[in-house]
Design an enzyme around this catalytic site. Structure first.
Site, PDB file in Angstrom:
ATOM      1  N   ASP A   1     -25.286  18.555 -40.601  1.00  0.00           N
ATOM      2  CA  ASP A   1     -23.550  19.312 -40.896  1.00  0.00           C
ATOM      3  C   ASP A   1     -23.300  20.085 -42.192  1.00  0.00           C
ATOM      4  O   ASP A   1     -22.365  20.744 -42.326  1.00  0.00           O
ATOM      5  CB  ASP A   1     -22.709  18.213 -40.531  1.00  0.00           C
ATOM      6  CG  ASP A   1     -21.287  18.646 -40.499  1.00  0.00           C
ATOM      7  OD1 ASP A   1     -21.104  19.762 -39.459  1.00  0.00           O
ATOM      8  OD2 ASP A   1     -20.429  17.926 -40.626  1.00  0.00           O
TER       9      ASP A   1
ATOM     10  N   SER B   1     -15.593  21.769 -38.196  1.00  0.00           N
ATOM     11  CA  SER B   1     -16.591  21.808 -36.988  1.00  0.00           C
ATOM     12  C   SER B   1     -15.989  21.405 -35.609  1.00  0.00           C
ATOM     13  O   SER B   1     -15.114  20.410 -35.582  1.00  0.00           O
ATOM     14  CB  SER B   1     -17.717  20.762 -37.463  1.00  0.00           C
ATOM     15  OG  SER B   1     -18.190  21.108 -38.677  1.00  0.00           O
TER      16      SER B   1
ATOM     17  N   GLN C   1     -24.040  24.647 -33.793  1.00  0.00           N
ATOM     18  CA  GLN C   1     -22.548  24.056 -34.033  1.00  0.00           C
ATOM     19  C   GLN C   1     -21.766  25.485 -33.962  1.00  0.00           C
ATOM     20  O   GLN C   1     -22.028  26.381 -34.472  1.00  0.00           O
ATOM     21  CB  GLN C   1     -22.645  23.554 -35.518  1.00  0.00           C
ATOM     22  CG  GLN C   1     -21.186  23.052 -35.851  1.00  0.00           C
ATOM     23  CD  GLN C   1     -21.111  22.471 -37.215  1.00  0.00           C
ATOM     24  OE1 GLN C   1     -20.757  23.067 -38.172  1.00  0.00           O
ATOM     25  NE2 GLN C   1     -21.524  21.012 -37.439  1.00  0.00           N
TER      26      GLN C   1
END
Length: 293
Positions: free
Chosen positions: A210, A234, A284
């Site tokens: 991430d 996100s 993502q």
């Protein structure tokens, strides 16, 4: 944050303790979040704990090969998170779990994860990027940001179990200090030694995945995070594990953005060992909004 765990092995040991969830029953686990003065819990932290919870309900002979998660609410720093795991299926080769993260009575994240027993089969991969400097040739994050002491607070406010070496400029520099680059490439590793537990290494990689991924959307435009740049969050996260690896050994995170529009940006990243093996792929999408100076 406990004293003396800012970085290095102490920070790694602290991360290991955060991933050692309390088991309430066969399908319920509780994890803690550090009090670090930040409003939101780091998304990789929640994803990693959700994967720990799911993995602890699966036969250890089956290893995770993919996860798909959605961030639906920001997590609150310093508050415990309950993980509720649903056994979707245990087949002859695959086990599938759904892991839901609940904080203060509300779902903040949910994930589907699939685990697979080892099988032999076809093997190929796209080549790793060429002519990329090695990690030892690059400055550390703190060295990189030494020119910007006002930005260092972000990296000293929390335990930092990752050694991150940017090939180009990070997104945390001030506006105007970053040239457009179609790729965001960083070397990463857990900044200490991890036990020989494949699930723990997978969770550590999920934790790291991430970091810097969404930054590749900004890199295309030479944009930066924060005042005078962009704020983001996100929205979802997917990760595929391809080959065996150790998260405490160097891997290159090669990230780029195929599209951005409508206030959202899509980012893709491939992870390669120092020897060039493609160990994982991440995708993502994030919400991106401009902010004033």
């Amino acid at each position: 944050m406990p004293e003396g765990v800012a970085s290095g092995q102490a920070a790694v040991d602290y991360l290991i303790s955060l991933l050692d969830l309390e088991r309430r029953d066969d399908h319920t686990f509780v994890g803690i979040t550090p009090v670090v003065g930040l409003q939101r819990v780091y998304g990789g932290h929640v994803a990693a704990q959700a994967l720990v919870a799911a993995g602890r309900t699966v036969d250890p002979s089956r290893t995770v090969h993919s996860l798909h998660g959605y961030f639906v609410r920001p997590g609150e720093s310093g508050q415990p998170i309950e993980y509720q795991v649903e056994n979707i299926r245990d087949g002859r080769s695959f086990s599938v779990r759904r892991s839901v993260a609940v904080q203060n009575g509300k779902t903040i994240f949910f994930m589907s994860a699939s685990f697979h027993r080892h099988e032999d089969g076809l093997d190929h991969q796209a080549p790793a990027p060429l002519a990329v400097p090695g990690p030892e040739e690059l400055p550390t994050m703190r060295q990189k940001l030494a020119r910007y002491p006002e930005r260092l607070g972000i990296w000293t406010a929390a335990p930092w179990p990752l050694d991150v070496r940017y090939v180009g400029e990070p997104g945390w520099v001030p506006p105007g200090d970053r040239l457009p680059d179609p790729h965001q490439r960083v070397w990463m590793r857990i900044d200490g030694k991890l036990p020989d537990d494949p699930l723990l290494h997978a969770c550590a990689l999920a934790y790291a995945s991430d970091m810097t991924l969404l930054d590749s959307v900004l890199s295309v435009h030479g944009e930066v995070w924060g005042p005078g740049g962009v704020i983001g969050a996100s929205l979802d996260h997917a990760l595929w594990f391809h080959r065996p690896f150790r998260a405490d050994e160097w891997f290159l995170y090669d990230c780029w953005s195929p599209s951005a529009s409508g206030g959202r940006g899509l980012a893709t990243g491939r992870m390669f060992t120092a020897g060039g093996a493609n160990i994982a792929t991440a995708v993502q999408e994030g919400l991106l909004r401009r902010v004033g100076a």
